[in-house]
Design an enzyme around this catalytic site. Structure first.
Site, mmCIF file in Angstrom:
data_model
loop_
_atom_site.group_PDB
_atom_site.id
_atom_site.type_symbol
_atom_site.label_atom_id
_atom_site.label_comp_id
_atom_site.label_asym_id
_atom_site.label_seq_id
_atom_site.Cartn_x
_atom_site.Cartn_y
_atom_site.Cartn_z
ATOM 1 C CB SER A 44 -0.798 0.226 1.169
ATOM 2 O OG SER A 44 -1.499 1.264 1.295
ATOM 3 C CE1 TYR B 92 -4.447 -2.517 5.267
ATOM 4 C CE2 TYR B 92 -3.284 -0.198 4.699
ATOM 5 C CZ TYR B 92 -3.906 -1.398 4.495
ATOM 6 O OH TYR B 92 -4.215 -1.449 3.030
#
Length: 264
Positions: A140, A154
């Site tokens: 990401s 995350y």
């Protein structure tokens, strides 16, 4: 002789299912893994009808104890050798670090750090023997910019996948193995709805968003090249470049200000 296949985790929706559709025309058998059997079976039927390929469905929670080992045993029983591995399974946790229970954090680390590492370790020896293979770790943009408030684990897990991909690419290039970290930014998927922040995320201008099939198409084109860290879209590439070129205090301030305005 083992049959080469494509293994995709988190394949029931979003980027996972988009990558399955994008990779299916290559003609290899496909193994789709996620928790939602009905979604997987619908996708399997679609891909078989469109391309005539064999598609196996494994409805399982890879974060559960022994799940990866069972998946690997099932693949061996089908004499399936993984040619392309897509590590995509993951989820987000809402709120700050101390708002999550240890059980939630442990599950996230299991699914987004341990599972992809374990799968890579399992399939890499056969790839080296064959002197070909591909590993796509869906990371990401969050792994490239300063950590955002409310995104501790995350961002950290995605950063881990990026660094892991870079090292694996350097180590395994001599064996003809392609390793890539795919780093999308904001994508129209179920991710934010499941996290419970979809309405809040609608404040974000459309300029920031991409569709899952766009991300998948970029990934397929990038596989033909040599870039290890592939950032989707010019705006995301600009943000990643700013995060590394600006002084760290300024990059952190910009990242936090963005989070305050659109995410919290």
């Amino acid at each position: 002789m083992s049959e080469p296949c494509t293994l995709i985790t988190g394949a029931s929706s979003g980027i996972g299912s988009a990558l399955a559709r994008a990779l299916a025309p290559e003609g290899r058998s496909m193994v789709l893994v996620a928790r939602r059997r009905e979604r997987l079976e619908e996708l399997a039927s679609e891909l078989h009808a469109a391309y005539g390929i064999k598609v196996w469905v494994f409805a399982t929670d890879l974060a559960a104890s022994g799940a990866v080992e069972q998946l690997l045993r099932d693949l061996a029983a089908r004499d399936c050798s993984v040619h392309t591995l897509v590590n995509n399974a993951g989820f987000g946790l809402r709120g700050g670090f101390q708002q999550a229970s240890w059980e939630q954090m442990q599950r996230m680390l299991q699914l987004m750090v341990e599972v992809p590492t374990q799968l890579i370790a399992a399939v890499l020896p056969a790839m080296r023997t064959a002197q070909e293979g591909r590993i796509i770790n869906v990371a990401s943009l969050a792994g490239l910019i300063p950590g955002l408030p409310g995104s501790c684990l995350y961002s950290a897990s995605k950063g881990f996948l990026i660094r892991l991909s870079q090292s694996l690419a350097a180590e395994n290039h001599p064996w003809g193995i392609r390793v890539m970290a795919l780093c999308p930014g904001y994508v129209h998927t179920e991710f934010h709805a499941v996290l419970g922040v979809e309405e809040r995320m609608r404040r974000l201008p459309e300029l920031f968003w991409m569709e899952a099939d766009q991300v998948a198409a970029i990934a397929i084109r990038a596989l033909a090249g040599s870039r290890v860290v592939v950032v989707n879209g010019w705006l995301n590439r600009l943000m990643a470049a700013l995060a590394t070129s600006l002084p760290e205090p300024m990059a952190v301030w910009l990242s936090s200000a963005f989070s305050q305005r659109f995410r919290r």
